[in-house]
Enzyme design. Sequence first.
Site, PDB file in Angstrom:
ATOM      1  N   GLU A 156       0.802  -1.224   0.000  1.00  0.00           N
ATOM      2  CA  GLU A 156       0.000   0.000   0.000  1.00  0.00           C
ATOM      3  C   GLU A 156       0.835   1.274   0.000  1.00  0.00           C
ATOM      4  OE1 GLU A 156      -3.614   2.078   2.582  1.00  0.00           O
ATOM      5  OE2 GLU A 156      -2.369   0.547   3.521  1.00  0.00           O
ATOM      6  N   GLU A 255     -12.537   3.119   4.726  1.00  0.00           N
ATOM      7  CA  GLU A 255     -11.468   3.416   5.680  1.00  0.00           C
ATOM      8  C   GLU A 255     -11.372   4.924   5.863  1.00  0.00           C
ATOM      9  OE1 GLU A 255      -6.996   1.664   6.385  1.00  0.00           O
ATOM     10  OE2 GLU A 255      -7.264   3.097   4.751  1.00  0.00           O
TER      11      GLU A 255
END
Length: 274
Positions: A156, A255
């Site tokens: 990520e 998120e």
Amino acid sequence: MNTFADSRLHYTVNCSILFTDVPLLDRPQRARDAGFDAVEFWWPFSNPVPSDADVTAFVSSVRDAGVQLTGLNFAAGDMPSGDRGILSDPAQKQAFRDNIDATVGIGEQLGTTAFNALYGNRIDGVDPLDQDEVAIENLAAAGKAAARIGAVVLVEPVSGAPAYPIKSAAGAVATILRVAREQDVHNLRLLADLYHLAVNGDDMPAALDAHHDLIGHVQIADSPGRGEPGTGSLNLGGQLAGLAERGYDGYVGLEYKATQPDPFAWLELATTTK
């Protein structure tokens, strides 16, 4: 068009950043009560190898709520203090290896198919080349363990952490391809967090188009503020629609930070105005 009323999209709630008004083990049920059937978590324990009792309690909280654990982070250090992973820290190589077994073991119990390996910040006094070497070896080990249960490991790009070296989709993909080339491990994928990519200045349409075949998971939050979709200026709906058109049919992780009384009102509005 910034709409989320798309039948191709499936949402999973990140219970490490949402429902923070209740204890962590109560959050899967809160997600179910809010109408979701899937959740994801950052590493939910205080150390890389939790006790059997702690693992059992966590697994039970997910199972009892009747939700699917779609994603779980590997241990990432002390994130409130600024850590963003232990993957590339030579001093914590064994801790990460031990954490692989714990993380994948939880995933095996709950049918989890994606594990996020935060790369870790650059460390003063440590050669970045040495960190990268450790990271590649650790990612290969994590990938092999995840493959045994049919899962992938995610890499990520992250914003808001100046010492974190992977900031773009291309940077994450370069790491993924290096692991494939040097370690012959091929189940690493890009975690495309649209918030982080935008904040870091990535050209999102170009990046998502170029790397859509390597995207293993998507997460969203609006910018500025990292709040609910619709609280900022990002065209999240348009980017998600583009991904769906290119064949992405996985989960979209919610998120973001709750900034409104109902953090899911945006989704209800999109559905009712389709």
